[in-house]
Write a protein that holds these residues in place. Structure first.
Motif, PDB file in Angstrom:
ATOM      1  N   VAL A  65      43.675  33.410  37.801  1.00 13.47           N
ATOM      2  CA  VAL A  65      42.381  33.508  38.474  1.00 13.47           C
ATOM      3  C   VAL A  65      41.314  32.807  37.626  1.00 13.47           C
ATOM      4  O   VAL A  65      41.253  32.991  36.408  1.00 13.47           O
ATOM      5  CB  VAL A  65      42.012  34.987  38.742  1.00 13.47           C
ATOM      6  N   PRO A  66      40.453  32.002  38.249  1.00 13.37           N
ATOM      7  CA  PRO A  66      39.428  31.270  37.495  1.00 13.37           C
ATOM      8  C   PRO A  66      38.246  32.157  37.108  1.00 13.37           C
ATOM      9  O   PRO A  66      37.161  32.085  37.694  1.00 13.37           O
ATOM     10  CB  PRO A  66      39.016  30.157  38.457  1.00 13.37           C
ATOM     11  N   VAL A  67      38.444  33.000  36.104  1.00  9.18           N
ATOM     12  CA  VAL A  67      37.379  33.852  35.580  1.00  9.18           C
ATOM     13  C   VAL A  67      36.410  32.974  34.790  1.00  9.18           C
ATOM     14  O   VAL A  67      36.821  32.258  33.877  1.00  9.18           O
ATOM     15  CB  VAL A  67      37.964  34.952  34.671  1.00  9.18           C
ATOM     16  N   ILE A 102      40.152  39.782  44.076  1.00  9.64           N
ATOM     17  CA  ILE A 102      39.479  41.050  44.388  1.00  9.64           C
ATOM     18  C   ILE A 102      40.139  41.721  45.592  1.00  9.64           C
ATOM     19  O   ILE A 102      40.452  42.922  45.570  1.00  9.64           O
ATOM     20  CB  ILE A 102      37.983  40.811  44.659  1.00  9.64           C
ATOM     21  N   GLU A 103      40.355  40.963  46.631  1.00 16.09           N
ATOM     22  CA  GLU A 103      40.977  41.520  47.843  1.00 16.09           C
ATOM     23  C   GLU A 103      42.372  42.059  47.543  1.00 16.09           C
ATOM     24  O   GLU A 103      42.759  43.133  48.019  1.00 16.09           O
ATOM     25  CB  GLU A 103      41.052  40.428  48.922  1.00 16.09           C
ATOM     26  N   ALA A 104      43.132  41.323  46.715  1.00 12.96           N
ATOM     27  CA  ALA A 104      44.488  41.765  46.365  1.00 12.96           C
ATOM     28  C   ALA A 104      44.451  43.047  45.545  1.00 12.96           C
ATOM     29  O   ALA A 104      45.256  43.965  45.767  1.00 12.96           O
ATOM     30  CB  ALA A 104      45.206  40.659  45.605  1.00 12.96           C
ATOM     31  N   ILE A 105      43.520  43.136  44.595  1.00 11.67           N
ATOM     32  CA  ILE A 105      43.409  44.358  43.782  1.00 11.67           C
ATOM     33  C   ILE A 105      43.099  45.555  44.665  1.00 11.67           C
ATOM     34  O   ILE A 105      43.677  46.643  44.500  1.00 11.67           O
ATOM     35  CB  ILE A 105      42.329  44.183  42.697  1.00 11.67           C
ATOM     36  N   GLU A 106      42.203  45.380  45.609  1.00 10.13           N
ATOM     37  CA  GLU A 106      41.855  46.487  46.508  1.00 10.13           C
ATOM     38  C   GLU A 106      43.077  46.958  47.290  1.00 10.13           C
ATOM     39  O   GLU A 106      43.327  48.168  47.416  1.00 10.13           O
ATOM     40  CB  GLU A 106      40.745  46.040  47.459  1.00 10.13           C
ATOM     41  N   LYS A 107      43.872  46.025  47.806  1.00 11.22           N
ATOM     42  CA  LYS A 107      45.070  46.391  48.568  1.00 11.22           C
ATOM     43  C   LYS A 107      46.088  47.124  47.688  1.00 11.22           C
ATOM     44  O   LYS A 107      46.685  48.119  48.100  1.00 11.22           O
ATOM     45  CB  LYS A 107      45.717  45.131  49.162  1.00 11.22           C
ATOM     46  N   LEU A 116      45.295  35.283  41.358  1.00  9.76           N
ATOM     47  CA  LEU A 116      45.318  34.316  42.456  1.00  9.76           C
ATOM     48  C   LEU A 116      44.304  33.200  42.188  1.00  9.76           C
ATOM     49  O   LEU A 116      43.583  33.210  41.194  1.00  9.76           O
ATOM     50  CB  LEU A 116      45.063  35.027  43.776  1.00  9.76           C
ATOM     51  N   THR A 117      44.216  32.253  43.068  1.00 10.66           N
ATOM     52  CA  THR A 117      43.485  31.018  42.777  1.00 10.66           C
ATOM     53  C   THR A 117      41.979  31.120  42.942  1.00 10.66           C
ATOM     54  O   THR A 117      41.272  30.144  42.718  1.00 10.66           O
ATOM     55  CB  THR A 117      44.010  29.874  43.662  1.00 10.66           C
ATOM     56  N   SER A 118      41.479  32.287  43.326  1.00 15.41           N
ATOM     57  CA  SER A 118      40.024  32.478  43.391  1.00 15.41           C
ATOM     58  C   SER A 118      39.695  33.926  43.067  1.00 15.41           C
ATOM     59  O   SER A 118      40.545  34.817  43.203  1.00 15.41           O
ATOM     60  CB  SER A 118      39.474  32.128  44.782  1.00 15.41           C
TER      61      SER A 118
END
Length: 547
Positions: free
Chosen positions: A208-210, A165-170, A158-160
């Motif tokens: 994602v902007p790593v 992080i929130e998506a991975i947790e879900k 995702l774009t941030s």
């Protein structure tokens, strides 16, 4: 070795669930036996006296009402007979029949038909309450724990960092996905080590902007819950060995995906010349091979996505696996992208994949193992989300014919918007439904005469391409891994694609056309398919390019 017997009760004849359970148990070193369908309580007791099992699995998937009388009789016998009390009793059925089974308090475990395969395996292993132990921490062990059920992979970026992080947790909490493929944005893939060259106006474009190792560690930490999905990441398009070291140290990269020819001047996804890209890509394969990290070489679909005809896609699959093996890779992930091009027919698509499999798996020996990874082609997904869900299901069902170890789920929404957590979860559930139904029993599509005919045609044509590359250079021991020879194969057009027109290193003269659901080299002037023997012989004859 504990012994399990399985059977269906009363007049129930639905055996697929029982057989699958016994198959999984056998893999975990149980001695298993299916003893019949529609067995009465009286017969069960006689069978137990004869077989002396440790565990008895009962299944009933019909209307729940008759089950009451059966289980009342069974409970009475268990209470009266000491040898029956010592047995571990299991029940599997539909949710309504499982709710009936609950009332009799005779079952150690009840399966309601809604359980994920991971939960069933955890029970068999005796790890129900040991979450981290249920989910192996490396790809090969994870595959072995589930096969013949494939592990699932989906990409996410995702774009941030925060949104990702929130998506991975879900996703981890949903327990539907085994591997999350992190998609860094294009800036990170090319400029992670020289970020002063990034155009921050493009921040988040493509993923994602790593920007730091800490970013990657945060993503890894987010996955340490639920079913503890493994993480992997795109390999980057520059400084890829340095990036491989970062990925290993931060997210324990589940496997490396690297091209052989690409991320170079061919596709303009990096600054490398074709020759330099081949050399560095081979070095990346060797680096991972030395560390026993699995490697995927994703060239075949790169050629096909640029409209190279099917024979080149098959030849590229062999070249990719061959180079990985020669670079010391032990565990090879062979990706099979279906639906490329989008309008290829199912029988020709499957024939193409079987041709790739036969050539790739001819390389297997005690030091080189192959794991099949299937997926749908992105271009085959329509923007209409309902139709896209149908395409995801149809492609997944066809792909199950090759018995993949990994199924790469492509989010149904990708032609409309980038997949977020909810889209990933829904897409995985669709594929899990397909897999569950496929394992109830399916038609062996690989035996179809048209599929086999196309497979054999493509094997013959791919061998012509491979042999033509071999004879380009007699001065080296192995032309198929020699960078100069491989570059020459592209320059001459032995390996070519219509979309490479105007790319200096490539010939870019190949014309292809879809004919009866398959993609061929095509002579537009004379409106005919060009046989592969004719095509490669003409290239060699006209080039005078043999070293």
């Amino acid at each position: 070795m504990k012994k399990i017997i399985g059977l269906t009760l009363g007049n129930c004849v639905h055996v697929a669930g029982t057989m699958n359970f016994l198959s999984l148990a056998e893999k975990e070193n149980y001695k298993t036996e299916f003893v019949g369908i529609g067995i009465s309580v009286e017969e069960i007791i006689k069978i137990i006296e004869e077989k002396k099992p440790d565990i008895v699995g009962l299944s009933y998937r019909l209307s729940p009402e008759p089950l009451h009388k059966i289980l009342e009789e069974l409970k009475k016998n268990i209470e009266e007979k000491k040898e029956l009390k010592a047995i571990t009793w299991l029940f599997g059925g539909t949710e309504p029949t499982a709710l009936v089974a609950e009332k009799y308090n005779i079952f150690h475990k009840i399966f309601y038909g809604t359980e994920d395969i991971d939960e069933v395996i955890a029970y068999i292993k005796g790890q129900e309450n040991q979450e981290e132990e249920v989910y192996p921490k490396n790809l090969i062990d994870r595959i072995k724990a589930k096969y013949p059920y494939p592990v699932l992979r989906h990409h996410l970026g995702l774009t941030s960092i925060e949104k990702t992080i929130e998506a991975i947790e879900k996703i981890a909490e949903a327990r539907v996905l085994d591997i999350i493929s992190i998609a860094p944005d294009q800036n990170a893939q090319e400029f992670f080590f020289d970020q002063e060259n990034m155009d921050e106006n493009l921040r988040g474009a493509g993923g994602v902007p790593v920007r730091t190792c800490e970013d990657l560690r945060k993503l890894y930490s987010a996955a340490q819950r639920g079913n503890y999905p493994l993480l992997r990441s795109y390999s980057g398009t520059k400084n890829i060995i340095k990036f491989a070291e970062v990925l290993k140290d931060t997210i324990n990269n589940a496997w490396c995906a690297v091209p052989l020819f690409w991320y170079s001047e061919l596709d303009k996804r990096g600054p490398r010349t074709l020759r330099d890209a081949i050399i560095e890509n081979q070095q990346v394969m060797a680096w991972h091979g030395e560390r026993n990290i699995p490697v995927e070489v994703n060239d075949p679909h790169h050629w096909s996505l640029r409209d190279a005809h099917d024979a080149i896609g098959v030849a590229a699959a062999y070249l990719a696996a061959y180079n990985a093996k020669k670079m010391g890779v032990r565990d090879y992930i062979a990706q099979f992208m279906f639906n490329v091009p989008a309008h290829i027919s199912a029988e020709n698509d499957l024939g193409k994949m079987l041709a790739k499999i036969e050539l790739i798996e001819s390389l297997i020996d005690e030091n080189f193992r192959v794991y099949r990874q299937a997926r749908a082609g992105l271009a085959s997904f329509p923007a209409d989300l309902s139709q896209a869900k149908g395409q995801l299901a149809a492609s997944a069902y066809l792909a199950m014919a090759i018995k993949p170890h990994i199924y790469h789920v492509v989010g149904f929404c990708e032609a409309h918007h980038a997949a977020e957590a909810e889209d990933v979860i829904e897409s995985c559930k669709i594929v899990r439904g397909i897999i569950k139904n496929e394992f109830l029993g399916s038609i062996n599509l690989t035996k179809d005469a048209n599929v086999q005919r196309r497979k054999n045609e493509l094997i013959e044509e791919a061998k012509l391409i491979i042999d033509s590359i071999r004879i380009l250079n007699f001065k080296v021991e192995d032309p198929l891994i020699d960078p100069d020879t491989l570059v020459k194969a592209v320059e001459l057009g032995i390996l070519d694609a219509p979309q490479l027109k105007g790319i200096g290193t490539a010939k870019g003269e190949l014309k292809t056309r879809m004919v009866s659901g398959a993609l061929y080299a095509y002579d537009e002037e004379n409106t005919r398919i060009i046989p592969e023997k004719e095509r490669v012989e003409a290239i060699l004859r006209n080039s005078n390019a043999i070293f």
